[in-house]
Design a protein around this motif. Structure first.
Motif, PDB file in Angstrom:
ATOM      1  N   LEU A 114       0.833  -1.198   0.000  1.00 29.66           N
ATOM      2  CA  LEU A 114       0.000   0.000   0.000  1.00 29.66           C
ATOM      3  C   LEU A 114       0.873   1.255   0.000  1.00 29.66           C
ATOM      4  O   LEU A 114       1.916   1.296   0.652  1.00 29.66           O
ATOM      5  N   GLN A 115       0.434   2.287  -0.723  1.00 30.27           N
ATOM      6  CA  GLN A 115       1.236   3.503  -0.851  1.00 30.27           C
ATOM      7  C   GLN A 115       1.579   4.100   0.511  1.00 30.27           C
ATOM      8  O   GLN A 115       2.687   4.616   0.708  1.00 30.27           O
ATOM      9  N   GLY A 116       0.664   4.023   1.467  1.00 29.53           N
ATOM     10  CA  GLY A 116       0.957   4.556   2.801  1.00 29.53           C
ATOM     11  C   GLY A 116       2.136   3.873   3.451  1.00 29.53           C
ATOM     12  O   GLY A 116       2.977   4.515   4.086  1.00 29.53           O
ATOM     13  N   GLY A 117       2.223   2.552   3.307  1.00 32.43           N
ATOM     14  CA  GLY A 117       3.352   1.815   3.845  1.00 32.43           C
ATOM     15  C   GLY A 117       4.633   2.136   3.112  1.00 32.43           C
ATOM     16  O   GLY A 117       5.705   2.281   3.715  1.00 32.43           O
ATOM     17  N   VAL A 118       4.546   2.237   1.779  1.00 29.46           N
ATOM     18  CA  VAL A 118       5.712   2.604   0.978  1.00 29.46           C
ATOM     19  C   VAL A 118       6.231   3.977   1.395  1.00 29.46           C
ATOM     20  O   VAL A 118       7.435   4.177   1.565  1.00 29.46           O
ATOM     21  N   ASP A 119       5.325   4.927   1.569  1.00 27.34           N
ATOM     22  CA  ASP A 119       5.733   6.280   1.956  1.00 27.34           C
ATOM     23  C   ASP A 119       6.435   6.286   3.307  1.00 27.34           C
ATOM     24  O   ASP A 119       7.445   6.979   3.498  1.00 27.34           O
ATOM     25  N   GLU A 120       5.887   5.520   4.259  1.00 24.72           N
ATOM     26  CA  GLU A 120       6.480   5.467   5.595  1.00 24.72           C
ATOM     27  C   GLU A 120       7.896   4.889   5.545  1.00 24.72           C
ATOM     28  O   GLU A 120       8.833   5.431   6.155  1.00 24.72           O
ATOM     29  N   LEU A 121       8.068   3.817   4.804  1.00 27.48           N
ATOM     30  CA  LEU A 121       9.384   3.190   4.695  1.00 27.48           C
ATOM     31  C   LEU A 121      10.344   4.057   3.880  1.00 27.48           C
ATOM     32  O   LEU A 121      11.543   4.126   4.190  1.00 27.48           O
ATOM     33  N   TYR A 122       9.829   4.715   2.863  1.00 24.90           N
ATOM     34  CA  TYR A 122      10.650   5.634   2.068  1.00 24.90           C
ATOM     35  C   TYR A 122      11.231   6.741   2.947  1.00 24.90           C
ATOM     36  O   TYR A 122      12.429   7.041   2.879  1.00 24.90           O
ATOM     37  N   ARG A 123      10.396   7.343   3.774  1.00 25.00           N
ATOM     38  CA  ARG A 123      10.866   8.426   4.638  1.00 25.00           C
ATOM     39  C   ARG A 123      11.949   7.933   5.596  1.00 25.00           C
ATOM     40  O   ARG A 123      12.890   8.671   5.912  1.00 25.00           O
ATOM     41  N   SER A 124      11.820   6.700   6.048  1.00 24.93           N
ATOM     42  CA  SER A 124      12.753   6.176   7.045  1.00 24.93           C
ATOM     43  C   SER A 124      14.077   5.705   6.459  1.00 24.93           C
ATOM     44  O   SER A 124      15.114   5.799   7.109  1.00 24.93           O
TER      45      SER A 124
END
Length: 218
Positions: A114-124
């Motif tokens: 899910l894009q929300g999970g991708v975004d969270e991991l991308y930021r980290s």
């Protein structure tokens, strides 16, 4: 600069070992609805086609649609908040990404997560080394459809002829083929060499350093 200018990575099983967090989130959602737990090896076999398919495989056979959607919603809420508990970069991945950046390559991630999970991991993990990160979103077909790869190529201003795809699963092999890209299959992820070879893989990397060697040969 070699012919390849753009490197597109899968996420789960390629850059990040996300298996334990996916398994924990799956079992949390199942437990909330009194459903049997799944082993880590079962979840390993279930991943690759997006989290909806993961949960379709995880719930008991015959679960009705309304109940499934409730379990799936529970999984999504829990996973977004717990996607970094046990997840981490595979050894050598950050060094590879930093090398690609230093050498001027364009780098992207495409994931059925899910894009929300991708975004969270991308930021980290990837905000300094990856330029584009595309996850599951409305109106875009999941891998192995080429849609996500095509979005990346447009955003980076690259053509298929100058890009390579790097992933760990049969879904990634099919995605690369559908998008017209060569594929490097990594062997530290969720599938083994024999399985990947049976599904069309022809280039294999035992370590992130091997990816660097292989892409320079393309």
């Amino acid at each position: 600069m070699p012919r390849i200018t753009t490197v597109i990575f899968d996420l789960d099983g390629t850059l990040l070992n996300t298996l334990e967090d996916l398994a924990d989130s799956t079992n949390y959602a199942l437990a909330q609805y009194g459903m049997p737990q799944r082993t880590i090896e079962e979840v390993r076999a279930f991943v690759g086609n997006g989290v909806r398919k993961l949960m379709e495989r995880a719930v008991p056979e015959g679960t009705d649609e309304v109940r499934f959607e409730a379990v799936f919603d529970c999984f999504k809420r829990y996973y977004v908040d717990h996607c970094k508990v046990k997840t981490g970069l595979y050894p050598g991945v950050m060094e590879l990404l930093e090398t690609l950046k230093a050498e001027g390559y364009k780098v992207a991630v495409v994931s059925n997560k899910l894009q929300g999970g991708v975004d969270e991991l991308y930021r980290s993990y990837f905000s300094d080394t990856v330029q584009v990160a595309v996850g599951e979103r409305a109106g875009v077909s999941r891998k192995p459809a080429p849609d996500m790869v095509e979005i990346v190529l447009r955003e980076l201003g690259s053509s298929a002829g100058e890009a390579v795809y790097v992933g760990d699963s049969e879904v990634d092999v099919a995605t690369a083929a559908g998008a017209g890209l060569p594929c490097i299959s990594v062997l530290w992820g969720f599938r083994d060499r024999d399985f990947l070879k049976q599904n069309g893989a022809v280039r294999f990397a035992d370590s992130p350093a091997d990816v660097w060697v292989l892409l320079r040969e393309l």
